[in-house]
Design a protein around this motif. Sequence first.
Motif, PDB file in Angstrom:
ATOM      1  N   PHE A  34      32.906  48.985  54.716  1.00  0.00           N
ATOM      2  CA  PHE A  34      32.644  49.117  53.282  1.00  0.00           C
ATOM      3  C   PHE A  34      33.324  47.961  52.574  1.00  0.00           C
ATOM      4  O   PHE A  34      34.532  47.766  52.707  1.00  0.00           O
ATOM      5  CB  PHE A  34      33.166  50.457  52.763  1.00  0.00           C
ATOM      6  N   ALA A  35      32.550  47.189  51.827  1.00  0.00           N
ATOM      7  CA  ALA A  35      33.055  45.968  51.181  1.00  0.00           C
ATOM      8  C   ALA A  35      33.299  46.222  49.702  1.00  0.00           C
ATOM      9  O   ALA A  35      32.364  46.478  48.944  1.00  0.00           O
ATOM     10  CB  ALA A  35      32.041  44.840  51.354  1.00  0.00           C
ATOM     11  N   THR A  36      34.549  46.151  49.289  1.00  0.00           N
ATOM     12  CA  THR A  36      34.924  46.325  47.888  1.00  0.00           C
ATOM     13  C   THR A  36      35.176  44.948  47.275  1.00  0.00           C
ATOM     14  O   THR A  36      36.094  44.241  47.689  1.00  0.00           O
ATOM     15  CB  THR A  36      36.189  47.188  47.761  1.00  0.00           C
ATOM     16  N   PHE A  37      34.341  44.572  46.302  1.00  0.00           N
ATOM     17  CA  PHE A  37      34.432  43.239  45.711  1.00  0.00           C
ATOM     18  C   PHE A  37      34.984  43.284  44.291  1.00  0.00           C
ATOM     19  O   PHE A  37      34.562  44.124  43.477  1.00  0.00           O
ATOM     20  CB  PHE A  37      33.050  42.577  45.652  1.00  0.00           C
ATOM     21  N   ALA A  38      35.915  42.360  43.991  1.00  0.00           N
ATOM     22  CA  ALA A  38      36.235  42.079  42.592  1.00  0.00           C
ATOM     23  C   ALA A  38      34.990  41.486  41.941  1.00  0.00           C
ATOM     24  O   ALA A  38      34.237  40.754  42.583  1.00  0.00           O
ATOM     25  CB  ALA A  38      37.405  41.108  42.509  1.00  0.00           C
ATOM     26  N   GLY A  39      34.791  41.790  40.660  1.00  0.00           N
ATOM     27  CA  GLY A  39      33.565  41.368  40.002  1.00  0.00           C
ATOM     28  C   GLY A  39      33.715  40.243  39.002  1.00  0.00           C
ATOM     29  O   GLY A  39      32.748  39.891  38.320  1.00  0.00           O
ATOM     30  N   LYS A  40      34.906  39.648  38.921  1.00  0.00           N
ATOM     31  CA  LYS A  40      35.124  38.528  38.002  1.00  0.00           C
ATOM     32  C   LYS A  40      36.190  37.602  38.576  1.00  0.00           C
ATOM     33  O   LYS A  40      37.090  38.041  39.299  1.00  0.00           O
ATOM     34  CB  LYS A  40      35.573  39.014  36.620  1.00  0.00           C
ATOM     35  N   SER A  41      36.092  36.331  38.193  1.00  0.00           N
ATOM     36  CA  SER A  41      37.058  35.342  38.682  1.00  0.00           C
ATOM     37  C   SER A  41      38.465  35.622  38.192  1.00  0.00           C
ATOM     38  O   SER A  41      39.437  35.259  38.863  1.00  0.00           O
ATOM     39  CB  SER A  41      36.651  33.933  38.215  1.00  0.00           C
ATOM     40  N   ASP A  42      38.595  36.238  37.011  1.00  0.00           N
ATOM     41  CA  ASP A  42      39.930  36.325  36.433  1.00  0.00           C
ATOM     42  C   ASP A  42      40.823  37.363  37.087  1.00  0.00           C
ATOM     43  O   ASP A  42      42.001  37.468  36.755  1.00  0.00           O
ATOM     44  CB  ASP A  42      39.875  36.509  34.908  1.00  0.00           C
ATOM     45  N   PHE A  43      40.288  38.123  38.056  1.00  0.00           N
ATOM     46  CA  PHE A  43      41.192  38.945  38.870  1.00  0.00           C
ATOM     47  C   PHE A  43      40.864  38.797  40.361  1.00  0.00           C
ATOM     48  O   PHE A  43      41.043  39.725  41.150  1.00  0.00           O
ATOM     49  CB  PHE A  43      41.197  40.410  38.426  1.00  0.00           C
ATOM     50  N   PHE A  44      40.440  37.626  40.752  1.00  0.00           N
ATOM     51  CA  PHE A  44      40.117  37.322  42.147  1.00  0.00           C
ATOM     52  C   PHE A  44      41.344  37.499  43.039  1.00  0.00           C
ATOM     53  O   PHE A  44      41.327  38.273  44.015  1.00  0.00           O
ATOM     54  CB  PHE A  44      39.563  35.906  42.220  1.00  0.00           C
ATOM     55  N   LEU A  45      42.425  36.788  42.735  1.00  0.00           N
ATOM     56  CA  LEU A  45      43.634  36.867  43.561  1.00  0.00           C
ATOM     57  C   LEU A  45      44.223  38.266  43.538  1.00  0.00           C
ATOM     58  O   LEU A  45      44.646  38.790  44.578  1.00  0.00           O
ATOM     59  CB  LEU A  45      44.667  35.850  43.077  1.00  0.00           C
ATOM     60  N   HIS A  46      44.250  38.883  42.384  1.00  0.00           N
ATOM     61  CA  HIS A  46      44.787  40.232  42.265  1.00  0.00           C
ATOM     62  C   HIS A  46      43.991  41.205  43.145  1.00  0.00           C
ATOM     63  O   HIS A  46      44.555  42.103  43.776  1.00  0.00           O
ATOM     64  CB  HIS A  46      44.731  40.688  40.806  1.00  0.00           C
ATOM     65  N   GLY A  47      42.676  41.008  43.177  1.00  0.00           N
ATOM     66  CA  GLY A  47      41.830  41.848  44.023  1.00  0.00           C
ATOM     67  C   GLY A  47      42.125  41.659  45.498  1.00  0.00           C
ATOM     68  O   GLY A  47      42.139  42.622  46.267  1.00  0.00           O
ATOM     69  N   LEU A  48      42.372  40.414  45.910  1.00  0.00           N
ATOM     70  CA  LEU A  48      42.710  40.157  47.309  1.00  0.00           C
ATOM     71  C   LEU A  48      43.997  40.874  47.701  1.00  0.00           C
ATOM     72  O   LEU A  48      44.095  41.468  48.780  1.00  0.00           O
ATOM     73  CB  LEU A  48      42.854  38.648  47.543  1.00  0.00           C
ATOM     74  N   VAL A  49      44.976  40.835  46.817  1.00  0.00           N
ATOM     75  CA  VAL A  49      46.231  41.542  47.085  1.00  0.00           C
ATOM     76  C   VAL A  49      45.975  43.038  47.235  1.00  0.00           C
ATOM     77  O   VAL A  49      46.594  43.717  48.061  1.00  0.00           O
ATOM     78  CB  VAL A  49      47.250  41.266  45.955  1.00  0.00           C
ATOM     79  N   GLY A  50      45.017  43.568  46.446  1.00  0.00           N
ATOM     80  CA  GLY A  50      44.698  44.980  46.498  1.00  0.00           C
ATOM     81  C   GLY A  50      43.812  45.379  47.663  1.00  0.00           C
ATOM     82  O   GLY A  50      43.558  46.569  47.858  1.00  0.00           O
ATOM     83  N   GLY A  51      43.325  44.407  48.428  1.00  0.00           N
ATOM     84  CA  GLY A  51      42.526  44.720  49.603  1.00  0.00           C
ATOM     85  C   GLY A  51      41.037  44.486  49.443  1.00  0.00           C
ATOM     86  O   GLY A  51      40.239  45.018  50.222  1.00  0.00           O
ATOM     87  N   SER A  52      40.636  43.691  48.464  1.00  0.00           N
ATOM     88  CA  SER A  52      39.213  43.451  48.246  1.00  0.00           C
ATOM     89  C   SER A  52      38.602  42.671  49.404  1.00  0.00           C
ATOM     90  O   SER A  52      39.299  42.064  50.215  1.00  0.00           O
ATOM     91  CB  SER A  52      38.986  42.678  46.941  1.00  0.00           C
ATOM     92  N   ASN A  53      37.269  42.669  49.415  1.00  0.00           N
ATOM     93  CA  ASN A  53      36.505  41.924  50.418  1.00  0.00           C
ATOM     94  C   ASN A  53      36.160  40.518  49.925  1.00  0.00           C
ATOM     95  O   ASN A  53      35.412  39.803  50.570  1.00  0.00           O
ATOM     96  CB  ASN A  53      35.214  42.684  50.743  1.00  0.00           C
ATOM     97  N   GLY A  54      36.720  40.145  48.784  1.00  0.00           N
ATOM     98  CA  GLY A  54      36.413  38.860  48.178  1.00  0.00           C
ATOM     99  C   GLY A  54      35.997  39.046  46.742  1.00  0.00           C
ATOM    100  O   GLY A  54      36.457  39.973  46.067  1.00  0.00           O
ATOM    101  N   VAL A  55      35.106  38.177  46.270  1.00  0.00           N
ATOM    102  CA  VAL A  55      34.738  38.208  44.857  1.00  0.00           C
ATOM    103  C   VAL A  55      33.266  37.854  44.683  1.00  0.00           C
ATOM    104  O   VAL A  55      32.709  37.059  45.440  1.00  0.00           O
ATOM    105  CB  VAL A  55      35.630  37.229  44.050  1.00  0.00           C
ATOM    106  N   ILE A  56      32.643  38.500  43.704  1.00  0.00           N
ATOM    107  CA  ILE A  56      31.324  38.113  43.214  1.00  0.00           C
ATOM    108  C   ILE A  56      31.548  37.686  41.773  1.00  0.00           C
ATOM    109  O   ILE A  56      31.792  38.524  40.904  1.00  0.00           O
ATOM    110  CB  ILE A  56      30.325  39.289  43.296  1.00  0.00           C
ATOM    111  N   ALA A  57      31.522  36.391  41.515  1.00  0.00           N
ATOM    112  CA  ALA A  57      32.067  35.877  40.261  1.00  0.00           C
ATOM    113  C   ALA A  57      31.158  34.854  39.601  1.00  0.00           C
ATOM    114  O   ALA A  57      30.762  33.873  40.232  1.00  0.00           O
ATOM    115  CB  ALA A  57      33.434  35.237  40.519  1.00  0.00           C
ATOM    116  N   ALA A  58      30.870  35.069  38.317  1.00  0.00           N
ATOM    117  CA  ALA A  58      29.982  34.172  37.579  1.00  0.00           C
ATOM    118  C   ALA A  58      30.477  32.729  37.602  1.00  0.00           C
ATOM    119  O   ALA A  58      29.683  31.788  37.726  1.00  0.00           O
ATOM    120  CB  ALA A  58      29.835  34.655  36.140  1.00  0.00           C
ATOM    121  N   ALA A  59      31.786  32.545  37.477  1.00  0.00           N
ATOM    122  CA  ALA A  59      32.326  31.187  37.434  1.00  0.00           C
ATOM    123  C   ALA A  59      32.110  30.431  38.739  1.00  0.00           C
ATOM    124  O   ALA A  59      32.223  29.202  38.773  1.00  0.00           O
ATOM    125  CB  ALA A  59      33.816  31.214  37.095  1.00  0.00           C
ATOM    126  N   ALA A  60      31.784  31.150  39.816  1.00  0.00           N
ATOM    127  CA  ALA A  60      31.474  30.485  41.087  1.00  0.00           C
ATOM    128  C   ALA A  60      30.148  29.745  41.024  1.00  0.00           C
ATOM    129  O   ALA A  60      29.830  28.978  41.939  1.00  0.00           O
ATOM    130  CB  ALA A  60      31.462  31.493  42.232  1.00  0.00           C
TER     131      ALA A  60
END
Length: 311
Positions: free
Chosen positions: A196-222
């Motif tokens: 199960f992949a849990t993604f942060a949904g914005k660039s402004d909490f990308f790193l914070h999401g990784l610390v929390g165990g996210s699977n990465g980021v889906i981010a408009a700024a990318a």
Amino acid sequence: MAPLCPPRGVYTPVVAFFHENETLDLEALKAHITRLAKSGVAGLVIQGSNGEAPHLLHSERQEVIAVASAVLKEHGKRDAVIIAGCGAQSTRETIQLCKEAQEAGADFALILSPSYWTGAMQKPAIQKFFLDVADVSPIPILLYNFPSVTPGIDLDSDTIAILGSSHANIVGCKLTCGNLGKLHRIAHDARITSPFATFAGKSDFFLHGLVGGSNGVIAAAANLVPKIHVKLLQYYDEGKLKEAGDLQTKLSDADWQLFLLGVAGLKAALQRYYGYGGGRSRRPLGLVESSRFEGKIETILKSVVDLEDSL
């Protein structure tokens, strides 16, 4: 064969490009995906919120997915994942969109909660909606939680964990709500035993999401600076938290400026700094003029673009 859930990494929710007469600008799309294919992103989200899915016909959605798939293959990125936005207001149309996305080359479907009849969308109705879609969809689905575009409907961590643990075809979620406590709870919920992949949904909490165990980021700024996102993930994985934090600060500042510019403004930034795409959306979103890029906005965005180009 597609993986069981989207691999860990950076995913770009690809913007939609339009000519002045509001027809699809596929040449700009090809140029954009070519740049993304060379940046190291793990995959693309087609027809997410930044892809202006509500503004596209079913046939146009399929066309954009097919073009994206063809460009990725052309550049040797056959392992890159395509996640297609397939949300609609009815279960029936959502299932149809999932089938059409699979036929066009998508690996996964990203689905918003239905929200037109907001008052009727209590937890049992929403859970049944996602389970009904998962039963029939030919591709695995990810839950898309974005309260701003679903009149306040906000999937809580228990709802997501229950869905993720009760159906093998529900394989992840994108959290644009920005709730890091929710992200952490889902990423570590013992009820979810399958991938199960849990993604942060914005660039402004990308790193914070990784610390929390996210699977990465889906981010408009990318869309604008994909390499910086990929570099931040690399720094985090290497334990270089100071370097990752410095990049996060830059991304947070840039993400806020892009938010202020809006969906069309992101495309205007691509035109300004990379020479393609224009600043146009289908009406009623309209056009963002280049005159919007001045002062603080220009300083912050030009700084991250210069860094992107150096990587």
